[in-house]
Design a protein around this motif. Structure first.
Motif, mmCIF file in Angstrom:
data_model
loop_
_atom_site.group_PDB
_atom_site.id
_atom_site.type_symbol
_atom_site.label_atom_id
_atom_site.label_comp_id
_atom_site.label_asym_id
_atom_site.label_seq_id
_atom_site.Cartn_x
_atom_site.Cartn_y
_atom_site.Cartn_z
ATOM 1 N N LYS A 1 16.421 41.345 -95.225
ATOM 2 C CA LYS A 1 17.064 40.195 -94.993
ATOM 3 C C LYS A 1 17.911 39.503 -95.711
ATOM 4 O O LYS A 1 18.439 38.507 -95.796
ATOM 5 C CB LYS A 1 15.853 39.161 -94.939
ATOM 6 C CG LYS A 1 14.621 39.660 -93.927
ATOM 7 C CD LYS A 1 14.895 39.586 -92.665
ATOM 8 C CE LYS A 1 13.920 39.947 -91.632
ATOM 9 N NZ LYS A 1 14.034 39.847 -90.259
ATOM 10 N N HIS B 1 12.335 47.019 -81.610
ATOM 11 C CA HIS B 1 12.646 45.566 -81.907
ATOM 12 C C HIS B 1 13.678 45.691 -83.218
ATOM 13 O O HIS B 1 14.083 44.543 -83.621
ATOM 14 C CB HIS B 1 11.306 45.070 -82.347
ATOM 15 C CG HIS B 1 10.404 44.670 -81.224
ATOM 16 N ND1 HIS B 1 10.145 43.226 -80.973
ATOM 17 C CD2 HIS B 1 9.688 45.369 -80.499
ATOM 18 C CE1 HIS B 1 9.407 43.156 -79.721
ATOM 19 N NE2 HIS B 1 9.138 44.606 -79.583
ATOM 20 N N GLU C 1 15.145 30.053 -83.629
ATOM 21 C CA GLU C 1 14.349 28.921 -83.832
ATOM 22 C C GLU C 1 15.136 27.722 -84.715
ATOM 23 O O GLU C 1 14.740 26.589 -84.128
ATOM 24 C CB GLU C 1 13.147 29.483 -84.856
ATOM 25 C CG GLU C 1 12.052 30.206 -84.081
ATOM 26 C CD GLU C 1 11.307 31.044 -84.996
ATOM 27 O OE1 GLU C 1 10.356 31.734 -84.511
ATOM 28 O OE2 GLU C 1 11.463 30.840 -86.101
ATOM 29 N N MET D 1 17.300 41.338 -84.218
ATOM 30 C CA MET D 1 17.706 40.414 -83.493
ATOM 31 C C MET D 1 17.766 39.196 -84.768
ATOM 32 O O MET D 1 18.827 38.821 -85.096
ATOM 33 C CB MET D 1 16.787 39.998 -82.541
ATOM 34 C CG MET D 1 17.065 38.505 -81.509
ATOM 35 S SD MET D 1 18.716 38.518 -81.189
ATOM 36 C CE MET D 1 18.993 40.062 -80.281
ATOM 37 N N ASN D 2 16.592 38.712 -85.251
ATOM 38 C CA ASN D 2 16.528 37.661 -86.006
ATOM 39 C C ASN D 2 15.867 36.511 -85.272
ATOM 40 O O ASN D 2 16.919 35.584 -84.852
ATOM 41 C CB ASN D 2 17.430 37.530 -86.868
ATOM 42 C CG ASN D 2 16.840 36.676 -88.090
ATOM 43 O OD1 ASN D 2 16.470 35.419 -87.996
ATOM 44 N ND2 ASN D 2 16.882 37.118 -89.456
ATOM 45 N N LEU D 3 14.943 36.102 -85.149
ATOM 46 C CA LEU D 3 14.148 35.026 -84.367
ATOM 47 C C LEU D 3 14.467 33.878 -85.025
ATOM 48 O O LEU D 3 14.521 32.718 -84.332
ATOM 49 C CB LEU D 3 12.783 35.152 -83.828
ATOM 50 C CG LEU D 3 12.576 36.431 -82.789
ATOM 51 C CD1 LEU D 3 11.189 36.421 -82.576
ATOM 52 C CD2 LEU D 3 13.613 36.385 -81.602
ATOM 53 N N ARG E 1 10.488 36.855 -93.775
ATOM 54 C CA ARG E 1 9.738 37.893 -94.351
ATOM 55 C C ARG E 1 10.546 38.119 -95.620
ATOM 56 O O ARG E 1 11.472 38.483 -95.762
ATOM 57 C CB ARG E 1 9.160 38.912 -93.407
ATOM 58 C CG ARG E 1 8.166 38.455 -92.486
ATOM 59 C CD ARG E 1 7.734 39.549 -92.038
ATOM 60 N NE ARG E 1 8.759 40.753 -91.190
ATOM 61 C CZ ARG E 1 9.405 41.745 -91.794
ATOM 62 N NH1 ARG E 1 8.875 42.318 -92.570
ATOM 63 N NH2 ARG E 1 10.203 42.402 -91.072
ATOM 64 N N ASP F 1 19.510 43.516 -89.055
ATOM 65 C CA ASP F 1 18.322 43.091 -88.378
ATOM 66 C C ASP F 1 18.640 43.235 -86.725
ATOM 67 O O ASP F 1 19.628 43.220 -86.346
ATOM 68 C CB ASP F 1 18.404 41.574 -88.598
ATOM 69 C CG ASP F 1 17.033 41.033 -88.861
ATOM 70 O OD1 ASP F 1 16.315 41.591 -88.134
ATOM 71 O OD2 ASP F 1 16.980 39.899 -89.403
ATOM 72 N N LEU G 1 3.810 29.763 -93.415
ATOM 73 C CA LEU G 1 3.650 28.212 -93.224
ATOM 74 C C LEU G 1 3.215 28.048 -91.790
ATOM 75 O O LEU G 1 3.739 29.011 -90.991
ATOM 76 C CB LEU G 1 4.622 27.331 -93.281
ATOM 77 C CG LEU G 1 5.206 27.142 -94.961
ATOM 78 C CD1 LEU G 1 6.240 26.297 -94.899
ATOM 79 C CD2 LEU G 1 3.897 26.671 -95.905
HETATM 80 P P1 ADQ Z 1 10.972 40.624 -88.243
HETATM 81 O O1 ADQ Z 1 11.469 41.229 -89.052
HETATM 82 O O2 ADQ Z 1 9.620 40.079 -88.432
HETATM 83 O O3 ADQ Z 1 10.886 40.863 -86.665
HETATM 84 P P2 ADQ Z 1 12.355 37.946 -87.183
HETATM 85 O O4 ADQ Z 1 12.819 38.037 -85.991
HETATM 86 O O5 ADQ Z 1 13.236 36.875 -88.163
HETATM 87 O O6 ADQ Z 1 11.882 39.119 -88.089
HETATM 88 O O7 ADQ Z 1 10.715 37.007 -86.946
HETATM 89 C C1 ADQ Z 1 10.217 36.562 -87.979
HETATM 90 C C2 ADQ Z 1 9.228 35.583 -87.158
HETATM 91 O O8 ADQ Z 1 8.214 35.240 -88.659
HETATM 92 C C3 ADQ Z 1 10.019 34.170 -87.116
HETATM 93 O O9 ADQ Z 1 9.066 33.705 -85.890
HETATM 94 C C4 ADQ Z 1 9.712 33.453 -88.056
HETATM 95 O O10 ADQ Z 1 9.535 31.925 -87.796
HETATM 96 C C5 ADQ Z 1 8.309 33.850 -88.597
HETATM 97 N N1 ADQ Z 1 8.335 33.589 -90.118
HETATM 98 C C6 ADQ Z 1 9.010 34.011 -91.013
HETATM 99 N N2 ADQ Z 1 8.651 33.366 -92.263
HETATM 100 C C7 ADQ Z 1 7.662 32.673 -92.217
HETATM 101 C C8 ADQ Z 1 6.849 31.938 -92.963
HETATM 102 N N3 ADQ Z 1 6.977 31.730 -94.237
HETATM 103 N N4 ADQ Z 1 5.675 31.270 -92.221
HETATM 104 C C9 ADQ Z 1 5.546 31.390 -91.283
HETATM 105 N N5 ADQ Z 1 6.351 32.124 -90.081
HETATM 106 C C10 ADQ Z 1 7.396 32.580 -90.660
HETATM 107 C C11 ADQ Z 1 11.278 42.221 -85.950
HETATM 108 C C12 ADQ Z 1 12.848 42.476 -86.198
HETATM 109 C C13 ADQ Z 1 13.634 41.423 -85.762
HETATM 110 C C14 ADQ Z 1 13.312 40.895 -84.316
HETATM 111 C C15 ADQ Z 1 11.960 40.706 -84.095
HETATM 112 C C16 ADQ Z 1 11.589 40.581 -82.653
HETATM 113 O O11 ADQ Z 1 12.959 42.791 -87.525
HETATM 114 O O12 ADQ Z 1 15.020 41.712 -85.788
HETATM 115 O O13 ADQ Z 1 14.091 39.752 -84.012
HETATM 116 O O14 ADQ Z 1 11.140 41.813 -84.514
HETATM 117 O O15 ADQ Z 1 12.061 41.451 -81.880
#
Ligand code: ADQ
Length: 469
Positions: free
Chosen positions: A262, A155, A364, A358-360, A257, A356, A334
């Motif tokens: 980030k 990931h 979103e 990907m960065n979901l 996060r 990163d 949240l």
């Molecule tokens: P992450 O590093 O956790 O994932 P990301 O892809 O941005 O990063 O996903 C974060 C998720 O957490 C998103 O769905 C986001 O909405 C949620 N989130 C962030 N802050 C939040 C908050 N304050 N409250 C609630 N929800 C929150 C890892 C890799 C990424 C990859 C993913 C999936 O680091 O690059 O995209 O796995 O493969």
């Protein structure tokens, strides 16, 4: 095919709560079809862990939890996984905290989990292992004679071979990866790095079919960009926005996060440069940064938290007035539906990681927009998502001037251009959602031939004794 067996560091909840979003939604259908099993770490560690998986039957699929002692878990998870692999694979070799017992714990967890999996899997099951916490699993499973197809999805990003070699166990990690049947990566960038790592470290050769020949066998490597439940997130945003008042000022939003990968301090530096160079925007715009804590016990995470608090305080102290707070900083998670609405009601989405997988959040933000009046995504060139999302404003997060210019461009972008960009981004996402991702990976894994028993018998010779760790 038999069952789909997913393995990840954490399992979903045993009662289905908290399933919204993420991997569970993506894999639910595939798991429930043939009586699937999800194996993952128990939510709590135990002083007397069970030697076997602890099973829970959910209506949709079964969960098998592995238990670990607190100390072992700490060294494996906070130690090797998040103080060695996470920084190294994100190119932050300066942050690696090497301790030999971390590597020992990492290997020990893989050995134990493999033994538990071997007790339960059948030959026609297909095993899909997730992420950097679990890299040695295929090796350990093969050593136990497991002949199922085994796929791995990373990931997070894979760095170039020189950075990879900063990890003390670089050779071993490359060899472990080479024992999977299929390796899935997020991007073409990471795929290129995987090819070079196999070439330089294991003498692998890239074949015309795109697979790697490594020591007499073929490893399939492909990229599968992960995505989100696009239409689900869109409806969540639209429903919530119908009953929520828009913010008083145009809003920029960041949701991440609280992790050094980030690029949060760099984002604030770019915002400060924007405010410095564009006084006409003072009191006319606000930045909402939501950054929940993670891995608080790791030193590097304490530092980033302090830095962010300092920087947001600094910007508010420098530019703020009695009526205007330029940065609102929220240090907690949240609910998903609230986030979806916040995205929809924000004019600009700031997604500016330094590196990163990907960065979901980028996906979103786009999915949440109102297509008749969409906001603008500002996206780092170092997010995996940038390979698919060229219609965002692509920036270099290390350059505060580039970021400042992009913020201004986004805030002033005419409606027609915003709609064009959003429509291109959304149509791509609509056909490349998370179901598309999981189906593509599984299709590829099922296309791999059943493991060659002769190869399995020869396997121990792939490990030079001097390197065994
Ligand atoms: P992450 O590093 O956790 O994932 P990301 O892809 O941005 O990063 O996903 C974060 C998720 O957490 C998103 O769905 C986001 O909405 C949620 N989130 C962030 N802050 C939040 C908050 N304050 N409250 C609630 N929800 C929150 C890892 C890799 C990424 C990859 C993913 C999936 O680091 O690059 O995209 O796995 O493969």
């Amino acid at each position: 095919m038999g069952r789909l067996v997913i393995v990840s560091n954490r399992a979903p909840s045993t009662d289905g709560s908290g399933d919204s979003g993420g991997l569970v939604v993506a894999l639910k259908d595939a798991l429930s079809k043939d009586g699937g099993l999800w194996i993952g770490g128990a939510p709590q560690q135990s002083e007397n862990p069970s030697a076997s998986l602890v099973f829970h039957q959910r209506p949709d699929f079964e969960i098998g939890l592995f238990e670990l002692e607190p100390e072992l878990y700490r060294d494996y998870y906070l130690g090797y996984s998040n103080s060695v692999l996470w920084p190294a694979l994100h190119g932050r070799v300066d942050l690696i905290d090497v301790k030999p017992h971390y590597a020992v714990a990492y290997r020990e967890v893989a050995r134990r989990v493999a033994r538990m999996i071997a007790e339960t899997v059948r030959l026609d099951d297909v095993i899909w292992i997730h992420d950097y916490q679990m890299i040695p699993l295929a090796h350990e499973l093969r050593a136990l004679g497991v002949r199922c197809r085994i796929g791995f999805f990373l990931h997070i990003p894979l760095p170039d071979v020189q950075t990879f070699k900063a990890i003390p166990e670089w050779w071993q990690l490359a060899a472990w990866l080479a024992e999977y049947d299929l390796i899935g990566l997020q991007t073409r960038r990471d795929l290129g790095h995987m090819i070079n790592i196999f070439r330089h470290i294991l003498g692998g050769e890239l074949r015309a079919n795109g697979n790697m020949g490594i020591k007499g066998r073929e490893v399939v490597i492909r990229c599968f960009p992960i995505s989100i439940d696009v239409t689900g997130f869109r409806s969540l945003a639209a429903q919530g926005a119908a009953t929520t008042a828009p913010p008083p000022l145009p809003r920029l939003i960041g949701v991440d996060r609280l992790d050094y990968s980030k690029g949060l301090p760099q984002r604030l530096a770019g915002y400060e440069t924007f405010l410095t160079g564009n006084p006409e925007f003072h009191s006319q715009v606000g930045l909402l940064q939501i950054a929940p804590p993670t891995r608080d016990d790791v030193e590097a995470y304490k530092e980033i938290r302090l830095e962010l608090e300092h920087l947001s305080g600094h910007i508010n102290g420098r530019f703020g007035t009695v009526d205007w707070t330029p940065v609102q900083y929220i240090h907690r998670a949240l609910p998903r539906d609230e986030l979806a609405v916040l995205f929809r009601l924000s004019k600009v989405g700031l997604v500016t990681p330094l590196f990163d997988g990907m960065n979901l959040v980028a996906k979103e933000y786009v999915a949440a927009q109102d297509e008749t009046d969409p906001g603008v995504l500002i996206l780092s060139q170092f997010a995996g998502a940038a390979e698919e999302m060229a219609e965002a404003l692509i920036v270099n997060p290390h350059d505060p001037h580039d970021l400042a210019d992009a913020i201004r461009t986004a805030l002033e972008m005419p409606l027609a251009e915003r709609r064009n960009r959003h429509s291109a981004l959304y149509s791509h996402l609509e056909t490349h959602d998370v179901d598309h991702w999981s189906a593509a990976f599984l299709k590829q894994l099922l296309a791999v031939e059943q493991i060659d028993a002769e190869w399995l018998a020869r396997l121990p010779r792939l490990q030079p004794a001097a390197r065994a760790g």
